[in-house]
Scaffold this motif. Structure first.
Motif, PDB file in Angstrom:
ATOM      1  N   PRO A  92       0.814  -1.217   0.000  1.00 42.70           N
ATOM      2  CA  PRO A  92       0.000   0.000   0.000  1.00 42.70           C
ATOM      3  C   PRO A  92       0.842   1.258   0.000  1.00 42.70           C
ATOM      4  CG  PRO A  92       0.103  -0.914   2.208  1.00 42.70           C
ATOM      5  CD  PRO A  92       0.770  -1.916   1.309  1.00 42.70           C
ATOM      6  N   ALA A  93       0.223   2.345  -0.426  1.00 38.77           N
ATOM      7  CA  ALA A  93       0.838   3.663  -0.287  1.00 38.77           C
ATOM      8  C   ALA A  93       0.655   4.142   1.147  1.00 38.77           C
ATOM      9  CB  ALA A  93       0.193   4.645  -1.256  1.00 38.77           C
ATOM     10  N   LEU A  94       1.534   5.018   1.585  1.00 39.79           N
ATOM     11  CA  LEU A  94       1.422   5.572   2.926  1.00 39.79           C
ATOM     12  C   LEU A  94       0.145   6.387   3.050  1.00 39.79           C
ATOM     13  CD1 LEU A  94       2.637   6.224   5.737  1.00 39.79           C
ATOM     14  CD2 LEU A  94       3.758   8.184   4.666  1.00 39.79           C
ATOM     15  N   SER A  95      -0.551   6.155   4.143  1.00 44.04           N
ATOM     16  CA  SER A  95      -1.767   6.910   4.433  1.00 44.04           C
ATOM     17  C   SER A  95      -1.787   7.222   5.923  1.00 44.04           C
ATOM     18  CB  SER A  95      -3.012   6.108   4.044  1.00 44.04           C
ATOM     19  OG  SER A  95      -4.191   6.814   4.371  1.00 44.04           O
ATOM     20  N   GLY A  96      -1.886   8.494   6.259  1.00 39.26           N
ATOM     21  CA  GLY A  96      -1.903   8.873   7.662  1.00 39.26           C
ATOM     22  C   GLY A  96      -0.504   9.061   8.218  1.00 39.26           C
ATOM     23  N   THR A  97      -0.416   9.012   9.538  1.00 38.82           N
ATOM     24  CA  THR A  97       0.843   9.251  10.239  1.00 38.82           C
ATOM     25  C   THR A  97       1.388   7.959  10.817  1.00 38.82           C
ATOM     26  OG1 THR A  97       0.177  11.512  10.811  1.00 38.82           O
ATOM     27  CG2 THR A  97       1.955  10.517  12.113  1.00 38.82           C
ATOM     28  N   VAL A  98       2.668   7.734  10.590  1.00 36.21           N
ATOM     29  CA  VAL A  98       3.355   6.561  11.128  1.00 36.21           C
ATOM     30  C   VAL A  98       4.512   7.042  11.988  1.00 36.21           C
ATOM     31  CG1 VAL A  98       4.807   4.573  10.549  1.00 36.21           C
ATOM     32  CG2 VAL A  98       2.734   5.032   9.232  1.00 36.21           C
ATOM     33  N   GLU A  99       4.635   6.492  13.174  1.00 33.35           N
ATOM     34  CA  GLU A  99       5.762   6.800  14.049  1.00 33.35           C
ATOM     35  C   GLU A  99       6.645   5.562  14.167  1.00 33.35           C
ATOM     36  OE1 GLU A  99       4.545   8.412  17.763  1.00 33.35           O
ATOM     37  OE2 GLU A  99       3.598  10.191  16.867  1.00 33.35           O
ATOM     38  N   CYS A 100       7.949   5.766  14.025  1.00 31.21           N
ATOM     39  CA  CYS A 100       8.871   4.639  14.081  1.00 31.21           C
ATOM     40  C   CYS A 100      10.240   5.126  14.525  1.00 31.21           C
ATOM     41  CB  CYS A 100       8.944   3.950  12.718  1.00 31.21           C
ATOM     42  SG  CYS A 100       9.472   5.027  11.370  1.00 31.21           S
ATOM     43  N   ASP A 101      11.192   4.195  14.574  1.00 29.32           N
ATOM     44  CA  ASP A 101      12.551   4.558  14.973  1.00 29.32           C
ATOM     45  C   ASP A 101      13.352   5.122  13.807  1.00 29.32           C
ATOM     46  OD1 ASP A 101      12.384   3.637  17.726  1.00 29.32           O
ATOM     47  OD2 ASP A 101      12.331   1.615  16.897  1.00 29.32           O
ATOM     48  N   ALA A 102      13.142   4.568  12.621  1.00 29.81           N
ATOM     49  CA  ALA A 102      13.915   5.012  11.451  1.00 29.81           C
ATOM     50  C   ALA A 102      13.052   4.922  10.208  1.00 29.81           C
ATOM     51  CB  ALA A 102      15.172   4.164  11.288  1.00 29.81           C
ATOM     52  N   VAL A 103      13.182   5.915   9.348  1.00 29.06           N
ATOM     53  CA  VAL A 103      12.492   5.898   8.060  1.00 29.06           C
ATOM     54  C   VAL A 103      13.552   5.901   6.968  1.00 29.06           C
ATOM     55  CG1 VAL A 103      12.199   8.427   8.147  1.00 29.06           C
ATOM     56  CG2 VAL A 103      10.857   7.060   6.535  1.00 29.06           C
ATOM     57  N   ILE A 104      13.392   5.019   6.019  1.00 24.33           N
ATOM     58  CA  ILE A 104      14.328   4.887   4.903  1.00 24.33           C
ATOM     59  C   ILE A 104      13.628   5.357   3.645  1.00 24.33           C
ATOM     60  CG2 ILE A 104      15.590   3.270   3.448  1.00 24.33           C
ATOM     61  CD1 ILE A 104      15.048   2.452   7.095  1.00 24.33           C
ATOM     62  N   ILE A 105      14.250   6.291   2.932  1.00 24.95           N
ATOM     63  CA  ILE A 105      13.678   6.812   1.696  1.00 24.95           C
ATOM     64  C   ILE A 105      14.365   6.108   0.534  1.00 24.95           C
ATOM     65  CG2 ILE A 105      13.233   8.867   0.307  1.00 24.95           C
ATOM     66  CD1 ILE A 105      13.456  10.515   2.866  1.00 24.95           C
ATOM     67  N   GLY A 106      13.663   5.185  -0.100  1.00 24.97           N
ATOM     68  CA  GLY A 106      14.206   4.417  -1.208  1.00 24.97           C
ATOM     69  C   GLY A 106      14.147   2.929  -0.941  1.00 24.97           C
ATOM     70  N   GLY A 107      13.424   2.199  -1.788  1.00 21.31           N
ATOM     71  CA  GLY A 107      13.241   0.768  -1.599  1.00 21.31           C
ATOM     72  C   GLY A 107      14.110  -0.079  -2.502  1.00 21.31           C
ATOM     73  N   GLY A 108      15.368   0.364  -2.709  1.00 21.78           N
ATOM     74  CA  GLY A 108      16.332  -0.451  -3.437  1.00 21.78           C
ATOM     75  C   GLY A 108      17.181  -1.260  -2.477  1.00 21.78           C
ATOM     76  N   LEU A 109      18.303  -1.773  -2.957  1.00 19.18           N
ATOM     77  CA  LEU A 109      19.118  -2.672  -2.150  1.00 19.18           C
ATOM     78  C   LEU A 109      19.713  -1.992  -0.931  1.00 19.18           C
ATOM     79  CD1 LEU A 109      20.403  -5.400  -1.682  1.00 19.18           C
ATOM     80  CD2 LEU A 109      22.160  -4.815  -3.363  1.00 19.18           C
ATOM     81  N   ALA A 110      20.211  -0.763  -1.078  1.00 27.80           N
ATOM     82  CA  ALA A 110      20.792  -0.070   0.073  1.00 27.80           C
ATOM     83  C   ALA A 110      19.734   0.178   1.146  1.00 27.80           C
ATOM     84  CB  ALA A 110      21.422   1.248  -0.364  1.00 27.80           C
ATOM     85  N   GLY A 111      18.565   0.669   0.722  1.00 27.10           N
ATOM     86  CA  GLY A 111      17.508   0.956   1.684  1.00 27.10           C
ATOM     87  C   GLY A 111      16.983  -0.280   2.374  1.00 27.10           C
ATOM     88  N   LEU A 112      16.747  -1.341   1.616  1.00 25.97           N
ATOM     89  CA  LEU A 112      16.205  -2.565   2.219  1.00 25.97           C
ATOM     90  C   LEU A 112      17.231  -3.263   3.094  1.00 25.97           C
ATOM     91  CD1 LEU A 112      14.072  -4.046  -0.712  1.00 25.97           C
ATOM     92  CD2 LEU A 112      13.315  -2.677   1.232  1.00 25.97           C
ATOM     93  N   SER A 113      18.518  -3.181   2.722  1.00 29.10           N
ATOM     94  CA  SER A 113      19.557  -3.778   3.575  1.00 29.10           C
ATOM     95  C   SER A 113      19.630  -3.037   4.911  1.00 29.10           C
ATOM     96  CB  SER A 113      20.916  -3.729   2.874  1.00 29.10           C
ATOM     97  OG  SER A 113      20.908  -4.507   1.701  1.00 29.10           O
ATOM     98  N   THR A 114      19.515  -1.719   4.861  1.00 29.22           N
ATOM     99  CA  THR A 114      19.491  -0.935   6.095  1.00 29.22           C
ATOM    100  C   THR A 114      18.292  -1.312   6.948  1.00 29.22           C
ATOM    101  OG1 THR A 114      20.496   0.928   4.902  1.00 29.22           O
ATOM    102  CG2 THR A 114      19.509   1.402   7.048  1.00 29.22           C
ATOM    103  N   ALA A 115      17.122  -1.348   6.317  1.00 27.47           N
ATOM    104  CA  ALA A 115      15.892  -1.678   7.049  1.00 27.47           C
ATOM    105  C   ALA A 115      15.947  -3.078   7.638  1.00 27.47           C
ATOM    106  CB  ALA A 115      14.690  -1.527   6.116  1.00 27.47           C
ATOM    107  N   LEU A 116      16.511  -4.015   6.889  1.00 30.71           N
ATOM    108  CA  LEU A 116      16.593  -5.394   7.380  1.00 30.71           C
ATOM    109  C   LEU A 116      17.421  -5.469   8.648  1.00 30.71           C
ATOM    110  CD1 LEU A 116      16.197  -8.473   6.986  1.00 30.71           C
ATOM    111  CD2 LEU A 116      18.324  -8.450   5.652  1.00 30.71           C
ATOM    112  N   GLN A 117      18.583  -4.841   8.648  1.00 33.45           N
ATOM    113  CA  GLN A 117      19.444  -4.919   9.819  1.00 33.45           C
ATOM    114  C   GLN A 117      18.836  -4.199  11.019  1.00 33.45           C
ATOM    115  OE1 GLN A 117      21.041  -7.476   8.462  1.00 33.45           O
ATOM    116  NE2 GLN A 117      22.772  -6.828   9.750  1.00 33.45           N
ATOM    117  N   LEU A 118      18.138  -3.104  10.780  1.00 32.70           N
ATOM    118  CA  LEU A 118      17.464  -2.412  11.882  1.00 32.70           C
ATOM    119  C   LEU A 118      16.310  -3.242  12.423  1.00 32.70           C
ATOM    120  CD1 LEU A 118      17.410   1.239  10.478  1.00 32.70           C
ATOM    121  CD2 LEU A 118      18.861   0.342  12.313  1.00 32.70           C
ATOM    122  N   ALA A 119      15.551  -3.866  11.542  1.00 29.86           N
ATOM    123  CA  ALA A 119      14.431  -4.712  11.982  1.00 29.86           C
ATOM    124  C   ALA A 119      14.940  -5.925  12.741  1.00 29.86           C
ATOM    125  CB  ALA A 119      13.599  -5.140  10.774  1.00 29.86           C
TER     126      ALA A 119
END
Length: 426
Positions: free
Chosen positions: A19-46
């Motif tokens: 889905p597209a973002l709808s509303g407000t989301v609060e989290c520890d980190a937001v990554i802008i870009g769903g390529g390899l660098a962004g997903l690798s960062t998100a994976l290690q944080l998760a």
């Protein structure tokens, strides 16, 4: 011949949409870009238990991360001596070790997460287009001495026994390198991020940011993400959201084509499942895919919009010039994608200000470097290491704008000419 679609998109195993973002989301980190660098960062944080959100303007792997040649091998696009000259010998050694770690990181993820659809195939041959056995043997010896890393030397007869071309001489084979279906790998990583509780929003380009306070805010057309840390991993598709980042690299287009199914014809020219890259500084890369039924061939770069059909003619000329026996092999698919190149030709990985991180400029460096970039940024955010600082000598320097693009194109043509003369003088 179809150009708008890619082979990887047609053959991706997971067709899930997000889905597209709808509303407000609060989290520890937001990554802008769903390529390899962004997903690798998100994976290690998760994996560390952090709440993460990824904002992707299109779909996971839309950019160069999901449409590239699929090579995973150690090293950088920049010569090791140039890295040492700028960063020092010890930092250069540590950076190379990170690139080796990146290969293992991708391989381990495929195994641990069962991403069978990534279809990893071992082996990469780096081939010479002129006769210079001594330099290859010396490089293999140095790599063994400096990094404990074994490269297999192949003489001309060994090379031509598997690559039926008069263009090639010696080669170094890297048995630890491998090649994969990059989009299926990315989508496997995305599934794991979501399994761990992370959020991925597609069709959600970031439109504005507020980065000065302890809580960062990133807005899209449909909502807002609030987080302590924000990571920019947008690569060649970076817009005007962060002017400093956009000015620091050049968007460069590269081109890939995939052949029709013709296993017997392809085998008459290429009798190996290793990925192949030649030694030209403006060279070709290719590999046999689909269990030997098709050939994927990439190369050429442009700094301006170019006709994919026109570039395919040039790619085909390179292919047939190397393998005349493939003159009848038809091209079925072709595409282009934007990569980001910094002026210093190294990745740009680091912290821009407290809580604001960047991980980009991976053009020419391979999947392993992009992946390890995301990993070290995650370590920085977690306070687990400061290895991202190894890249500080290669920061966000101005790339030169339009003049930089012109210089890059002229440099590419110069390299092509140098390659041409060197091969004919050999």
């Amino acid at each position: 011949m179809a150009y708008p679609d890619t082979y990887y998109k047609r053959t991706m195993a997971d067709g899930a949409t997000r889905p597209a973002l709808s509303g407000t989301v609060e989290c520890d980190a937001v990554i802008i870009g769903g390529g390899l660098a962004g997903l690798s960062t998100a994976l290690q944080l998760a994996r560390a238990g952090k709440r993460v959100a990824v904002l992707e303007a299109e779909s996971v792997g839309f950019g160069a991360s999901g449409r590239n040649g699929g090579f995973v091998s150690a090293g950088y696009a920049t010569d090791g001596d140039d890295i040492a000259r700028i960063a020092g010998k010890e930092t250069a050694r540590k950076l190379h070790m990170l690139s080796i770690e990146g290969v293992d990181f991708v391989r381990d993820n495929i195994r641990a997460l069962g991403i069978d659809d990534a279809k990893p195939v071992p082996g990469l041959m780096s081939v010479l287009r002129y006769d210079d056995a001594a330099s290859l043997k010396a490089y293999a010896d140095q790599t063994r001495h400096d990094y404990g890393y074994e490269l297999e030397y192949m003489d001309r007869d060994a090379v031509r026994s598997v690559l039926k071309s008069e263009r090639y001489f010696q080669a170094l084979r890297n048995p630890n390198a491998f090649h994969i279906h990059p989009l299926n790998y990315l989508r496997g990583i995305a599934r794991e991020i979501e399994r761990l509780g992370g959020l991925i929003f597609e069709q959600s380009p970031a439109t504005a940011t507020a980065l000065s306070g302890p809580e960062k805010r990133v807005k899209t057309a449909g909502g807002e993400v609030r987080a302590r840390d924000v990571v920019f991993t947008t690569g060649g598709y970076t817009g005007g959201l962060n002017g400093r980042l956009k000015r620091s690299f050049l968007p460069i287009a590269t081109y890939v084509m995939v052949s029709e199914e013709a296993p017997e014809l392809i085998a008459s020219a290429i009798a190996t499942r290793d990925a192949i890259g030649d030694n030209r500084r403006a060279g070709d890369y290719y590999r046999v895919i689909d269990d030997g039924r098709r050939l994927l061939w990439g190369g050429r770069i442009t700094t301006h919009a170019a006709s994919t059909a026109g570039l395919v003619k040039e790619l085909r000329a390179e292919m047939v010039g190397t393998y005349p026996q493939l003159a009848g092999l038809k091209t079925e698919l072709a595409w282009s994608g934007l990569m980001s190149y910094a002026r210093h030709l190294m990745p740009q990985i680091g912290r821009m200000s407290p809580g604001v991180w960047y991980c980009t400029a991976f053009g020419g460096h391979g999947l392993n470097t992009t992946a390890i970039g995301g990993k070290v940024i995650a370590e920085g955010i977690l306070g687990a290491s400061d290895r991202y600082r190894l890249y500080e000598p290669f920061g966000l320097v101005w790339a030169g704008g339009l003049a930089g693009l012109a210089v890059a194109q002229l440099t590419y043509w110069k390299l092509q000419a140098q390659d041409w003369w060197r091969e004919r003088a050999a």
